[in-house]
Scaffold this motif. Structure first.
Motif, short mmCIF file in Angstrom:
data_model
loop_
_atom_site.label_atom_id
_atom_site.label_comp_id
_atom_site.label_asym_id
_atom_site.label_seq_id
_atom_site.Cartn_x
_atom_site.Cartn_y
_atom_site.Cartn_z
N UNK A 127 0.85 -1.20 0.00
CA UNK A 127 0.00 0.00 0.00
C UNK A 127 0.88 1.24 0.00
N UNK A 128 0.33 2.32 -0.56
CA UNK A 128 0.99 3.62 -0.58
C UNK A 128 -0.02 4.66 -0.10
N UNK A 129 0.49 5.74 0.48
CA UNK A 129 -0.41 6.79 0.95
C UNK A 129 0.24 8.16 0.80
N UNK A 130 -0.61 9.16 0.67
CA UNK A 130 -0.18 10.55 0.76
C UNK A 130 -1.23 11.28 1.58
N UNK A 131 -0.79 12.32 2.26
CA UNK A 131 -1.75 13.03 3.10
C UNK A 131 -1.35 14.47 3.34
N UNK A 132 -2.34 15.23 3.80
CA UNK A 132 -2.15 16.63 4.15
C UNK A 132 -2.39 16.72 5.66
N UNK A 133 -1.44 17.33 6.36
CA UNK A 133 -1.47 17.40 7.82
C UNK A 133 -1.42 18.85 8.27
N UNK A 134 -2.42 19.24 9.08
CA UNK A 134 -2.55 20.63 9.50
C UNK A 134 -1.95 20.84 10.88
N UNK A 135 -1.28 21.98 11.02
CA UNK A 135 -0.65 22.37 12.26
C UNK A 135 -1.72 22.47 13.36
N UNK A 136 -1.46 21.84 14.49
CA UNK A 136 -2.37 21.86 15.62
C UNK A 136 -2.20 23.19 16.36
N UNK A 137 -3.30 23.72 16.89
CA UNK A 137 -3.23 24.95 17.68
C UNK A 137 -2.37 24.71 18.92
N UNK A 138 -1.69 25.76 19.37
CA UNK A 138 -0.79 25.64 20.52
C UNK A 138 -1.48 25.07 21.75
N UNK A 139 -2.70 25.51 22.04
CA UNK A 139 -3.42 25.02 23.23
C UNK A 139 -3.70 23.52 23.13
N UNK A 140 -4.16 23.07 21.97
CA UNK A 140 -4.43 21.64 21.77
C UNK A 140 -3.13 20.84 21.85
N UNK A 141 -2.09 21.35 21.22
CA UNK A 141 -0.80 20.68 21.23
C UNK A 141 -0.26 20.55 22.65
#
Length: 159
Positions: A127-141
């Motif tokens: 299997x192969x994959x590609x994805x888009x990952x969004x920066x988490x807000x500082x409070x959540x992080x």
């Protein structure tokens, strides 16, 4: 890298959790490599979709975690998956030992793009994959960082 470096875990996670907390976990430890992140995996009957074939959801979860962690390691921040595309190249037999690899492809201001694959020791791609990952807000992080569990040889960038 002379000494293997791993990533922290969350004990309740489906992929990296601890069996005492989450009996359904795959109990994987992600290793940092020179070009991303990887994890070894060998499915058993509990991860089957069909008899002797690993469920596509398990394959997707492994790829999502691996390529997502590659972004977090490179950018030294936590991210959430915005989208992921998986191409199932061939059925992954249960009991087959494989390596899941992920690497970052591109960074934007708010998100990063990463890709990865699942292969066996002979280089056969399942299997192969590609994805888009969004920066988490500082409070959540910050909240998530508090419950990550660090082991010896873990990368300490999220503390």
């Amino acid at each position: 890298m002379s000494k293997d470096t791993y990533l922290p875990t969350y004990e309740g996670c489906l992929v990296c959790g601890e069996p005492e907390v989450n009996p359904s976990t795959l109990n994987r430890r992600f290793k940092v490599t020179n070009d991303g992140v990887e994890v070894e995996f060998q499915a058993d009957a509990r991860q089957a979709g069909y008899k002797d074939v690993v469920h596509g959801g398990i394959i997707t979860a492994l790829l999502d975690e691996t390529i997502g962690w590659s972004v977090a390691v490179e950018r030294k921040k936590l991210f959430v998956t915005g989208e992921i595309t998986v191409r199932f190249v061939r059925p992954l037999p249960g009991g087959q030992s494989v390596t899941v690899r992920g690497r970052t492809v591109e960074h934007k201001s708010r998100y990063s793009i990463a890709e990865g694959e699942i292969t066996d020791a002979d280089g056969v791609v399942y299997a192969k994959a590609s994805g888009k990952f969004f920066l988490m807000r500082d409070q959540e992080s910050s909240q998530i960082s508090q419950y990550l569990k660090y082991h010896d040889n873990d990368l300490q960038i999220f503390k």
